[in-house]
Motif scaffolding. Structure first.
Motif, PDB file in Angstrom:
ATOM      1  N   THR A  41       0.832  -1.209   0.000  1.00 28.94           N
ATOM      2  CA  THR A  41       0.000   0.000   0.000  1.00 28.94           C
ATOM      3  C   THR A  41       0.862   1.254   0.000  1.00 28.94           C
ATOM      4  O   THR A  41       0.594   2.223  -0.721  1.00 28.94           O
ATOM      5  CB  THR A  41      -0.924   0.006   1.228  1.00 28.94           C
ATOM      6  N   ARG A  42       1.928   1.242   0.797  1.00 26.84           N
ATOM      7  CA  ARG A  42       2.831   2.409   0.851  1.00 26.84           C
ATOM      8  C   ARG A  42       3.506   2.630  -0.499  1.00 26.84           C
ATOM      9  O   ARG A  42       3.683   3.781  -0.933  1.00 26.84           O
ATOM     10  CB  ARG A  42       3.883   2.211   1.948  1.00 26.84           C
ATOM     11  N   ARG A  45       0.960   4.204  -2.887  1.00 30.45           N
ATOM     12  CA  ARG A  45       0.714   5.608  -2.522  1.00 30.45           C
ATOM     13  C   ARG A  45       1.894   6.488  -2.902  1.00 30.45           C
ATOM     14  O   ARG A  45       1.716   7.636  -3.328  1.00 30.45           O
ATOM     15  CB  ARG A  45       0.435   5.700  -1.017  1.00 30.45           C
ATOM     16  N   ARG A  46       3.104   5.940  -2.762  1.00 34.43           N
ATOM     17  CA  ARG A  46       4.291   6.712  -3.117  1.00 34.43           C
ATOM     18  C   ARG A  46       4.298   7.034  -4.612  1.00 34.43           C
ATOM     19  O   ARG A  46       4.561   8.172  -5.024  1.00 34.43           O
ATOM     20  CB  ARG A  46       5.554   5.909  -2.756  1.00 34.43           C
TER      21      ARG A  46
END
Length: 311
Positions: A41-42, A45-46
């Motif tokens: 998820t990170r 999003r990045r």
């Protein structure tokens, strides 16, 4: 594109986008990538933060690409594919399996011991292109100094500044004559004085080989006057075989098949020799294929540190 506008994205982040698009689920994509769901998820999003646009629509059951995501996906696939191809290409070069090597060498090197070494080395590396540029000693040094050749094979005494020498051994000179010549029937070594009255075949006056021979003759109080001057080593040997005269050459230049049809006569003491070796630009790191070829020449050169050879 200005460098400040290039997105700061990693290959791992691009792979995360591709995998999520293929799987349509954070759970499945995280399992495929062998990472945790929060880590995936990170990463997504990045990428979206860097691009300033949402790439996926999240629902409770499914993850779908947005219009921006559909446009971004082919580019991400192409970038990862090209990175993979580049990595394989660099790996092949590092393994000496691809690339180009330019070797500058004095003429007699290409006639004598060098062909067998190059044949074995190139046979094991079909993806490497090898260029051999033959010439006189000065030409070899000029090629290396200009960076046109990866390294040179030549005499290594008294090199100009900016070049580094790695000796392979000594180049011992011999006289060569047609088998029926009177000197060929002698059992003892031939003195330079015995050659002073012979018809001699030599390289041009600017050749380092000729200067070496004439300097040795001068030290012995002799003057050698060649009757024939040639620019190619193969031509010199053909003329000797045809009975046009005698020549003074490095020993390994007439080793093996190169010496067929010739009488090879050792020179009487003190003899005549010069150091031969590899020449490189100071501070220049050779490519993996060039370094590999240099290593092959070190290992295969006859006689090692007491070699006999060239031009």
């Amino acid at each position: 594109m200005s460098r400040q506008h290039i997105p700061d994205l990693s290959a791992r982040q691009l792979l995360a986008v591709l995998t999520l698009a293929e799987q349509g689920s954070f759970v499945a994509a995280a399992a495929t990538l062998a990472c945790s769901q929060p880590a995936l998820t990170r990463s997504i999003r990045r990428v979206e933060d860097v691009l300033g646009v949402a790439l996926f629509e999240r629902t409770t059951r499914r993850v779908r690409l947005t219009a921006a995501g559909r446009e971004f996906l082919p580019t991400a696939e192409r970038l990862l594919h090209e990175l993979g191809m580049l990595a394989r290409s660099l790996s092949e070069i590092a393994a000496e399996s691809r690339g180009q090597v330019v070797l500058a060498c004095i003429m007699s090197a290409a006639t004598g011991v060098l062909p067998g070494l190059l044949a074995a080395w190139t046979a094991a590396r079909p993806g490497v292109e090898l260029q051999v540029r033959e010439g006189v000693h000065g030409h070899v040094l000029a090629e290396v100094q200009a960076g046109a050749a990866d390294f040179g094979l030549t005499y290594v005494d008294a090199l100009p500044p900016g070049l580094v020498a790695e000796p392979l051994g000594q180049a011992h000179f011999v006289a060569v004559a047609p088998p029926g010549h009177a000197l060929a029937r002698r059992e003892e070594p031939v003195a330079l004085a015995s050659l002073a009255g012979e018809r001699l075949i030599a390289f041009p006056p600017d050749s380092r080989t000729r200067r070496i021979i004439e300097a040795a003759a001068s030290d012995a109080g002799l003057t050698l006057r060649p009757r024939l001057t040639v620019t190619q080593f193969a031509t010199m040997l053909r003329l000797v075989r045809a009975g046009a005269g005698l020549a003074i050459v490095p020993a390994t230049a007439v080793a093996g098949s190169a010496g067929e049809g010739l009488a090879v006569l050792p020179l009487a003491p003190p003899g005549l020799s010069r150091r031969v070796g590899l020449v490189t630009q100071a501070g220049r790191t050779p490519s993996p294929p060039a370094a590999g070829l240099m290593g092959a020449l070190r290992d295969g050169w006859p006689g090692g540190a007491s070699m006999q050879n060239l031009e």
